[in-house]
Design a protein around this motif. Structure first.
Motif, PDB file in Angstrom:
ATOM      1  N   ALA A 101       5.737 -17.893 -49.846  1.00  0.00           N
ATOM      2  CA  ALA A 101       5.898 -16.451 -49.636  1.00  0.00           C
ATOM      3  C   ALA A 101       7.107 -16.131 -48.760  1.00  0.00           C
ATOM      4  CB  ALA A 101       4.623 -15.875 -49.011  1.00  0.00           C
ATOM      5  N   THR A 102       7.271 -16.876 -47.682  1.00  0.00           N
ATOM      6  CA  THR A 102       8.402 -16.598 -46.782  1.00  0.00           C
ATOM      7  C   THR A 102       9.754 -16.844 -47.448  1.00  0.00           C
ATOM      8  OG1 THR A 102       7.034 -17.106 -44.851  1.00  0.00           O
ATOM      9  CG2 THR A 102       9.413 -17.148 -44.545  1.00  0.00           C
ATOM     10  N   PRO A 103       9.988 -17.985 -48.150  1.00  0.00           N
ATOM     11  CA  PRO A 103      11.274 -18.133 -48.852  1.00  0.00           C
ATOM     12  C   PRO A 103      11.519 -17.059 -49.905  1.00  0.00           C
ATOM     13  CG  PRO A 103      10.179 -20.259 -48.654  1.00  0.00           C
ATOM     14  CD  PRO A 103       9.197 -19.224 -48.215  1.00  0.00           C
ATOM     15  N   ILE A 134       2.997 -11.166 -51.965  1.00  0.00           N
ATOM     16  CA  ILE A 134       4.033 -12.004 -52.580  1.00  0.00           C
ATOM     17  C   ILE A 134       3.429 -13.309 -53.091  1.00  0.00           C
ATOM     18  CG2 ILE A 134       6.156 -13.290 -52.117  1.00  0.00           C
ATOM     19  CD1 ILE A 134       6.950 -11.123 -50.156  1.00  0.00           C
ATOM     20  N   GLY A 135       2.498 -13.887 -52.319  1.00  0.00           N
ATOM     21  CA  GLY A 135       1.839 -15.108 -52.765  1.00  0.00           C
ATOM     22  C   GLY A 135       1.074 -14.907 -54.058  1.00  0.00           C
ATOM     23  N   LEU A 136       0.443 -13.738 -54.244  1.00  0.00           N
ATOM     24  CA  LEU A 136      -0.267 -13.462 -55.486  1.00  0.00           C
ATOM     25  C   LEU A 136       0.700 -13.335 -56.655  1.00  0.00           C
ATOM     26  CD1 LEU A 136      -2.893 -12.844 -56.950  1.00  0.00           C
ATOM     27  CD2 LEU A 136      -2.623 -10.440 -56.275  1.00  0.00           C
ATOM     28  N   TRP A 137       1.830 -12.662 -56.438  1.00  0.00           N
ATOM     29  CA  TRP A 137       2.835 -12.566 -57.498  1.00  0.00           C
ATOM     30  C   TRP A 137       3.359 -13.944 -57.882  1.00  0.00           C
ATOM     31  CZ3 TRP A 137       5.750  -8.242 -54.441  1.00  0.00           C
ATOM     32  CH2 TRP A 137       5.045  -7.050 -54.559  1.00  0.00           C
ATOM     33  N   VAL A 138       3.684 -14.744 -56.911  1.00  0.00           N
ATOM     34  CA  VAL A 138       4.180 -16.090 -57.190  1.00  0.00           C
ATOM     35  C   VAL A 138       3.099 -16.929 -57.881  1.00  0.00           C
ATOM     36  CG1 VAL A 138       5.071 -18.203 -56.150  1.00  0.00           C
ATOM     37  CG2 VAL A 138       5.839 -15.984 -55.295  1.00  0.00           C
ATOM     38  N   GLY A 139       1.849 -16.766 -57.446  1.00  0.00           N
ATOM     39  CA  GLY A 139       0.764 -17.495 -58.086  1.00  0.00           C
ATOM     40  C   GLY A 139       0.578 -17.110 -59.541  1.00  0.00           C
TER      41      GLY A 139
END
Length: 317
Positions: A52-54, A94-99
């Motif tokens: 999420a941070t990157p 953001i983590g959910l989008w990336v997931g």
């Protein structure tokens, strides 16, 4: 010593394809596939939290590359956080989008495996083609959105002047960038709709080409609405890309029409005011029976008396 081999029964996909599954079995299959897709998304969400941070730093790059975003004291790019847990919730989002992106091959396969048995073979082939084209088109739209965001922020921040200090709120900025990427990516899927209309036979390539003026006007109007800045550069870039994709789709439609032999029908070369040839053999007309002109009009012909019925001795009672 003899071994008995157990015959393997038909798979779930095969049973669904030939229609031998009951309604309860379909519901159970949907439940299993939803569970697998949800499990894949949860695993992808765990990986997305780590990334999420990157990803947030990457999305902040269009703003942080501008001189107006640099803090005069620390010399670093600074955002404003209005709530205590805003950044934490933003990382979860953001983590959910990336997931979802990481688990896309798995949950898309589960969706396809549930729908595919109800499709014909040519419909499956078209689905493979459209899916293979949708991913790079969406990626191209996302890249263009990133470029438009960079140029648009540079224009908007320069308009404010040197006497005004601009500090962007982090959650609103990330939402602005992601919504723009999503909007541009979906807009780049429009050529697939054009191809779908041609492949199913609703619009020929010539008809699609005759709509080019209306299509270009709609592209520029749509680009003027969705681009975030009033400058003509982002709007023109999006409209030109959509127009080029439209004409490319029309070119593919011409190839498809030629392959299927469209436009070579029996009456294709005949004008609207031209009489079409009638090629058929008429049945010969046979003369009917002569009518007695001396018979009175309106008087029915006498009905002949029925023949006497012969009775047998055993019919008498």
């Amino acid at each position: 010593m003899a071994f008995a081999l157990r015959k393997r029964g038909p798979s779930t996909f095969e049973r669904a394809a030939d229609g031998s599954m009951t309604l309860i079995e379909h519901v159970r299959e949907l439940r299993n596939r939803l569970f697998r897709a949800s499990l894949a998304i949860m695993i992808g969400f765990g990986v997305g939290i780590w990334l999420a941070t990157p990803v947030r730093i990457l999305l902040s790059k269009p703003y942080c590359d501008l001189p107006a975003s640099i803090d005069q004291v620390s010399g670093k790019c600074k955002f404003v956080q209005l709530g205590v847990a805003d950044v934490f919730l933003l990382n979860l989002k953001i983590g959910l989008w990336v997931g979802l992106v990481i688990a896309a091959p798995i949950w898309l396969y589960q969706l396809w495996a549930f729908i595919a048995p109800g499709l014909h073979r040519h419909e499956r082939r078209y689905a493979y083609i459209f899916t293979a084209l949708a991913a790079p088109l969406f990626a191209a739209g996302a890249v263009l959105a990133f470029f438009v965001t960079t140029k648009g922020l540079e224009f908007l921040l320069n308009v404010s002047g040197d006497d005004i200090s601009t500090n962007l709120e982090v959650t609103r900025y990330i939402s602005f960038v992601t919504n723009l990427i999503l909007l541009f990516g979906v807009a780049f899927e429009f050529p697939l709709i054009v191809l779908m209309l041609n492949f199913v036979g609703l619009a020929s390539a010539k008809r699609l080409l005759s709509w080019w003026r209306v299509a270009i006007f709609v592209f520029f109007a749509f680009s003027a609405v969705v681009t975030p800045t009033p400058d003509p550069f982002g709007m023109t870039a999006l409209a030109i890309c959509l127009s080029a994709l439209y004409f490319a789709a029309v070119g593919v439609a011409f190839i498809n029409d030629r392959r299927r032999g469209r436009g070579k029908e029996v009456y294709a070369g005949i004008g609207d005011d031209e009489v079409s040839p009638l090629e058929f053999d008429a049945d010969p007309v046979v003369a009917g029976q002569r009518v007695d002109s001396t018979a009175p009009i309106g008087v029915p012909e006498p009905i002949a008396a029925p023949a006497p019925i012969e009775r047998r001795y055993d019919d008498m009672t």
